[in-house]
Design a protein around this motif. Structure first.
Motif, PDB file in Angstrom:
ATOM      1  N   GLY A  64      54.500  36.977  45.203  1.00 46.47           N
ATOM      2  CA  GLY A  64      54.942  35.751  44.537  1.00 46.47           C
ATOM      3  C   GLY A  64      53.919  34.654  44.374  1.00 46.47           C
ATOM      4  O   GLY A  64      54.218  33.610  43.787  1.00 46.47           O
ATOM      5  N   ALA A  65      52.691  34.836  44.882  1.00 40.59           N
ATOM      6  CA  ALA A  65      51.640  33.835  44.683  1.00 40.59           C
ATOM      7  C   ALA A  65      50.741  34.269  43.522  1.00 40.59           C
ATOM      8  O   ALA A  65      50.841  35.398  43.029  1.00 40.59           O
ATOM      9  CB  ALA A  65      50.814  33.659  45.947  1.00 40.59           C
ATOM     10  N   ALA A  66      49.884  33.362  43.069  1.00 42.55           N
ATOM     11  CA  ALA A  66      48.890  33.699  42.041  1.00 42.55           C
ATOM     12  C   ALA A  66      47.519  33.713  42.686  1.00 42.55           C
ATOM     13  O   ALA A  66      47.164  32.793  43.434  1.00 42.55           O
ATOM     14  CB  ALA A  66      48.928  32.680  40.907  1.00 42.55           C
ATOM     15  N   VAL A  67      46.746  34.775  42.396  1.00 44.08           N
ATOM     16  CA  VAL A  67      45.442  34.971  43.041  1.00 44.08           C
ATOM     17  C   VAL A  67      44.332  34.941  41.990  1.00 44.08           C
ATOM     18  O   VAL A  67      44.132  35.909  41.263  1.00 44.08           O
ATOM     19  CB  VAL A  67      45.395  36.312  43.809  1.00 44.08           C
ATOM     20  N   PRO A  68      43.587  33.823  41.903  1.00 45.89           N
ATOM     21  CA  PRO A  68      42.457  33.740  40.974  1.00 45.89           C
ATOM     22  C   PRO A  68      41.170  34.152  41.677  1.00 45.89           C
ATOM     23  O   PRO A  68      40.453  33.329  42.238  1.00 45.89           O
ATOM     24  CB  PRO A  68      42.428  32.247  40.616  1.00 45.89           C
ATOM     25  N   GLN A  69      40.875  35.440  41.686  1.00 46.48           N
ATOM     26  CA  GLN A  69      39.754  35.957  42.465  1.00 46.48           C
ATOM     27  C   GLN A  69      38.522  36.083  41.580  1.00 46.48           C
ATOM     28  O   GLN A  69      38.322  37.092  40.906  1.00 46.48           O
ATOM     29  CB  GLN A  69      40.126  37.314  43.058  1.00 46.48           C
ATOM     30  N   LEU A  70      37.695  35.033  41.572  1.00 52.31           N
ATOM     31  CA  LEU A  70      36.442  35.075  40.821  1.00 52.31           C
ATOM     32  C   LEU A  70      35.380  35.644  41.746  1.00 52.31           C
ATOM     33  O   LEU A  70      35.060  35.040  42.776  1.00 52.31           O
ATOM     34  CB  LEU A  70      36.064  33.682  40.306  1.00 52.31           C
ATOM     35  N   SER A  71      34.875  36.822  41.398  1.00 55.62           N
ATOM     36  CA  SER A  71      34.052  37.615  42.309  1.00 55.62           C
ATOM     37  C   SER A  71      32.642  37.798  41.773  1.00 55.62           C
ATOM     38  O   SER A  71      32.324  37.384  40.664  1.00 55.62           O
ATOM     39  CB  SER A  71      34.704  38.981  42.540  1.00 55.62           C
ATOM     40  N   GLY A  72      31.828  38.466  42.584  1.00 60.62           N
ATOM     41  CA  GLY A  72      30.434  38.676  42.223  1.00 60.62           C
ATOM     42  C   GLY A  72      30.036  40.130  42.313  1.00 60.62           C
ATOM     43  O   GLY A  72      30.854  41.018  42.566  1.00 60.62           O
ATOM     44  N   ARG A  73      28.754  40.345  42.098  1.00 66.65           N
ATOM     45  CA  ARG A  73      28.185  41.691  42.183  1.00 66.65           C
ATOM     46  C   ARG A  73      27.457  41.851  43.515  1.00 66.65           C
ATOM     47  O   ARG A  73      27.151  40.878  44.183  1.00 66.65           O
ATOM     48  CB  ARG A  73      27.234  41.928  41.007  1.00 66.65           C
ATOM     49  N   GLY A  74      27.193  43.090  43.868  1.00 64.03           N
ATOM     50  CA  GLY A  74      26.547  43.359  45.147  1.00 64.03           C
ATOM     51  C   GLY A  74      25.037  43.168  45.061  1.00 64.03           C
ATOM     52  O   GLY A  74      24.427  43.345  44.016  1.00 64.03           O
ATOM     53  N   LEU A 123      44.056  25.107  37.381  1.00 62.80           N
ATOM     54  CA  LEU A 123      44.926  26.293  37.381  1.00 62.80           C
ATOM     55  C   LEU A 123      46.383  25.854  37.227  1.00 62.80           C
ATOM     56  O   LEU A 123      47.151  25.819  38.191  1.00 62.80           O
ATOM     57  CB  LEU A 123      44.720  27.098  38.665  1.00 62.80           C
ATOM     58  N   ASP A 124      46.725  25.499  36.013  1.00 63.30           N
ATOM     59  CA  ASP A 124      48.082  25.045  35.714  1.00 63.30           C
ATOM     60  C   ASP A 124      48.942  26.265  35.418  1.00 63.30           C
ATOM     61  O   ASP A 124      49.170  26.631  34.265  1.00 63.30           O
ATOM     62  CB  ASP A 124      48.046  24.078  34.515  1.00 63.30           C
ATOM     63  N   VAL A 125      49.384  26.919  36.490  1.00 61.72           N
ATOM     64  CA  VAL A 125      50.197  28.129  36.343  1.00 61.72           C
ATOM     65  C   VAL A 125      51.507  27.936  37.094  1.00 61.72           C
ATOM     66  O   VAL A 125      51.671  26.990  37.873  1.00 61.72           O
ATOM     67  CB  VAL A 125      49.452  29.386  36.856  1.00 61.72           C
ATOM     68  N   SER A 126      52.432  28.863  36.862  1.00 57.25           N
ATOM     69  CA  SER A 126      53.794  28.681  37.362  1.00 57.25           C
ATOM     70  C   SER A 126      53.965  29.034  38.840  1.00 57.25           C
ATOM     71  O   SER A 126      55.011  28.757  39.415  1.00 57.25           O
ATOM     72  CB  SER A 126      54.752  29.540  36.520  1.00 57.25           C
ATOM     73  N   ARG A 127      52.956  29.630  39.462  1.00 52.56           N
ATOM     74  CA  ARG A 127      53.076  30.014  40.870  1.00 52.56           C
ATOM     75  C   ARG A 127      52.073  29.224  41.707  1.00 52.56           C
ATOM     76  O   ARG A 127      51.060  28.766  41.191  1.00 52.56           O
ATOM     77  CB  ARG A 127      52.739  31.495  41.051  1.00 52.56           C
ATOM     78  N   THR A 140      38.307  31.230  30.224  1.00 54.37           N
ATOM     79  CA  THR A 140      39.241  30.454  31.048  1.00 54.37           C
ATOM     80  C   THR A 140      40.667  30.657  30.559  1.00 54.37           C
ATOM     81  O   THR A 140      41.599  30.804  31.372  1.00 54.37           O
ATOM     82  CB  THR A 140      38.866  28.961  31.016  1.00 54.37           C
ATOM     83  N   ALA A 141      40.867  30.694  29.244  1.00 53.42           N
ATOM     84  CA  ALA A 141      42.214  30.895  28.686  1.00 53.42           C
ATOM     85  C   ALA A 141      42.772  32.251  29.100  1.00 53.42           C
ATOM     86  O   ALA A 141      43.966  32.377  29.439  1.00 53.42           O
ATOM     87  CB  ALA A 141      42.181  30.772  27.165  1.00 53.42           C
ATOM     88  N   GLU A 142      41.919  33.290  29.095  1.00 45.78           N
ATOM     89  CA  GLU A 142      42.369  34.627  29.501  1.00 45.78           C
ATOM     90  C   GLU A 142      42.722  34.654  30.990  1.00 45.78           C
ATOM     91  O   GLU A 142      43.698  35.296  31.398  1.00 45.78           O
ATOM     92  CB  GLU A 142      41.284  35.661  29.204  1.00 45.78           C
ATOM     93  N   ILE A 143      41.930  33.973  31.801  1.00 41.88           N
ATOM     94  CA  ILE A 143      42.204  33.905  33.244  1.00 41.88           C
ATOM     95  C   ILE A 143      43.576  33.282  33.480  1.00 41.88           C
ATOM     96  O   ILE A 143      44.403  33.818  34.239  1.00 41.88           O
ATOM     97  CB  ILE A 143      41.102  33.105  33.974  1.00 41.88           C
ATOM     98  N   VAL A 158      44.074  37.994  39.036  1.00 42.04           N
ATOM     99  CA  VAL A 158      42.937  38.309  38.182  1.00 42.04           C
ATOM    100  C   VAL A 158      41.708  38.422  39.072  1.00 42.04           C
ATOM    101  O   VAL A 158      41.508  37.602  39.972  1.00 42.04           O
ATOM    102  CB  VAL A 158      42.735  37.241  37.079  1.00 42.04           C
ATOM    103  N   VAL A 159      40.935  39.469  38.881  1.00 38.83           N
ATOM    104  CA  VAL A 159      39.642  39.623  39.553  1.00 38.83           C
ATOM    105  C   VAL A 159      38.611  39.723  38.439  1.00 38.83           C
ATOM    106  O   VAL A 159      38.631  40.662  37.643  1.00 38.83           O
ATOM    107  CB  VAL A 159      39.596  40.883  40.437  1.00 38.83           C
ATOM    108  N   CYS A 160      37.725  38.725  38.351  1.00 37.41           N
ATOM    109  CA  CYS A 160      36.776  38.707  37.241  1.00 37.41           C
ATOM    110  C   CYS A 160      35.525  37.940  37.645  1.00 37.41           C
ATOM    111  O   CYS A 160      35.450  37.377  38.744  1.00 37.41           O
ATOM    112  CB  CYS A 160      37.408  38.071  36.001  1.00 37.41           C
ATOM    113  N   ALA A 161      34.547  37.924  36.743  1.00 33.67           N
ATOM    114  CA  ALA A 161      33.315  37.177  36.986  1.00 33.67           C
ATOM    115  C   ALA A 161      33.586  35.680  36.844  1.00 33.67           C
ATOM    116  O   ALA A 161      34.443  35.263  36.062  1.00 33.67           O
ATOM    117  CB  ALA A 161      32.249  37.616  35.987  1.00 33.67           C
ATOM    118  N   ALA A 162      32.855  34.879  37.609  1.00 37.05           N
ATOM    119  CA  ALA A 162      32.977  33.424  37.495  1.00 37.05           C
ATOM    120  C   ALA A 162      32.501  32.979  36.120  1.00 37.05           C
ATOM    121  O   ALA A 162      31.541  33.532  35.581  1.00 37.05           O
ATOM    122  CB  ALA A 162      32.164  32.745  38.584  1.00 37.05           C
ATOM    123  N   THR A 163      33.190  31.987  35.555  1.00 34.97           N
ATOM    124  CA  THR A 163      32.740  31.441  34.274  1.00 34.97           C
ATOM    125  C   THR A 163      31.427  30.692  34.479  1.00 34.97           C
ATOM    126  O   THR A 163      31.161  30.166  35.563  1.00 34.97           O
ATOM    127  CB  THR A 163      33.795  30.495  33.675  1.00 34.97           C
TER     128      THR A 163
END
Length: 427
Positions: free
Chosen positions: A105-115, A74-78, A138-141, A151-156
């Motif tokens: 001000g933080a970055a939240v990479p929330q890779l989530s699942g289904r119920g 996660l090479d991001v600026s925050r 991954t590029a979109e994330i 970002v809240v999305c499915a795990a790659t």
């Protein structure tokens, strides 16, 4: 990696022994590649379930599962920080939390699942928003983390593939409730996601996976220790899940309640837990901000709108509404003394909000609205619950789940705190 036989690894754990690091590395890798058969891993999972694992074994098992696939960089600026919940009823906290922490001000990479079963899935809730999509590259994330901060999305598919195989196997071999297997499953995925800090919401009570505070504490201690072993600062909050969180349980209804919170309203329990988790996440990210002030300012709602739009969703579009609503009324006057989270969760599931198998569809509009919560005064005939569904024939099964799920008395016990305890590695 060779020189091992699956039967020897199974026998060692069956007899109460400690697996070596090399045995663990080999068996996880060989299982992922299909060299160790499903029935052999079933036997090993049961041996682990019955005999447990030492902290060193759990840490090595987690590492082996991480190394079965890729690890996001996660090479991001925050500064990056993530959150994971062990699942509950009405647990929509990710929805307001991710944009709030991003607005701070933080970055939240929330890779989530289904119920699955009576606990709802974050992706199922968000998919009730017209146009929103869960699957990102991954590029979109990375681009969304830089542009929006959340970002809240499915795990790659490449993250911890060993866990995907083992998770499905545990479900059909009655080995789900093993703390070593639960902890390594959660942490392998979260560490592979690459966030530099992690806050865990470990729930206990009738609507949670862990029924007792002691079980939740044991799981939280194991999770935070794994985080420390792998260089990821990890904090766990033990939170009460005996009563549904908020008033909405389902998919679209939980999105609507989350938007209320982001706009400065919403139920007090949802707001307080969101702020408690945000405070811990910002501390781990070393970001100095007041999440309550940011929430009140409306900035978090602006981030929400950008986050939804970035994934193709229309944050201003009307949410799906059910074709059928059934009202459950108070049978007598008094005070609502109890409202069982598990009963409400199963009712929502039976109405179509959840699924029994991974491949089942869910209804976006299905769920339960809790019109009263414990401590509220109620009158005979007053609406207590609204059951929402597109399949009216599901209502009798939902009512059956709610039988005995609430009580009315002359008074109700004072509610306890949502956050009962905080656990950090070494504490």
């Amino acid at each position: 990696m060779s020189g091992f036989a699956a039967v020897d690894v199974i026998r060692a754990k069956r007899d109460g022994g400690t697996l070596s690091g090399e045995q663990i590395d080999w068996v996880v890798d060989a299982y992922t590649r299909g060299v160790v058969a499903e029935e052999q891993m079933s036997a090993l999972a049961m041996a682990i379930f019955l005999n447990g694992m030492s902290p060193a074994e759990i840490s090595r098992w987690t590492r082996a599962m991480i190394e079965s696939g890729e690890r996001l960089s996660l090479d991001v600026s925050r500064p990056t920080v993530d959150k994971h919940s062990t699942g509950g009823v009405g647990d929509k906290i990710t929805l307001p939390l991710a944009p709030l922490v991003a607005a701070c001000g933080a970055a939240v990479p929330q890779l989530s699942g289904r119920g699955l079963g009576h606990t709802g899935g974050t992706l199922d809730k968000l998919e009730s928003i017209p146009g929103w999509r869960a699957s990102l590259s991954t590029a979109e994330i990375l681009r969304q983390l830089d542009d929006v901060g959340a970002v809240v999305c499915a795990a790659t598919s490449g993250l911890a593939p060993a866990d995907k195989k083992l998770y499905a196997l545990r479900d059909v071999t009655a080995t789900v409730e093993s703390i070593p297997l639960i902890a390594s499953s959660i942490m392998s995925k979260k560490i592979a996601e690459g966030a530099s800090g992690l806050v865990l919401d470990v729930k206990f009570g009738s609507g949670a996976f862990m029924k007792s505070l002691d079980q939740a504490r044991a799981l939280a201690s194991t999770l935070t220790s794994i985080g420390a072993d792998h260089g990821v600062p990890t904090t766990a909050l033990l939170t009460d899940m005996n009563v549904p969180l908020g008033r909405a349980v389902g998919n679209a209804v939980e999105v609507a309640e989350s938007v209320e919170v982001l706009k400065g309203g919403g139920p007090s329990d949802v707001v307080s837990l969101t702020l408690a988790l945000a405070t811990e996440m910002l501390a781990l990210a070393e970001v100095s901000a007041d999440p309550a002030a940011v929430l009140a300012s409306g900035e978090a709602y602006e981030v929400w709108c950008r986050m939804i739009a970035a994934q193709g969703g229309d944050p201003s579009a009307p949410l799906p509404t059910p074709s059928h609503v059934h009202v459950v009324s108070a049978p007598s006057s008094g005070v609502l003394a109890s409202l069982d989270a598990y009963a409400v969760g199963v009712a929502a599931w039976r109405l179509g909000a959840g699924r029994a198998r991974k491949e089942d569809p869910v209804q976006a509009a299905a769920g339960v609205l809790c019109l009263a919560k414990p401590g509220d005064a109620v009158s005979e005939g007053q609406p207590l619950l609204e059951l929402h569904t597109d399949t009216p024939e599901a209502v009798p099964a939902a009512l059956e789940a709610l039988a005995g799920g609430f009580s009315i008395a002359e008074s109700a016990p004072s509610p306890g705190p949502i956050v009962v305890e905080t656990i950090r590695a070494g504490m």
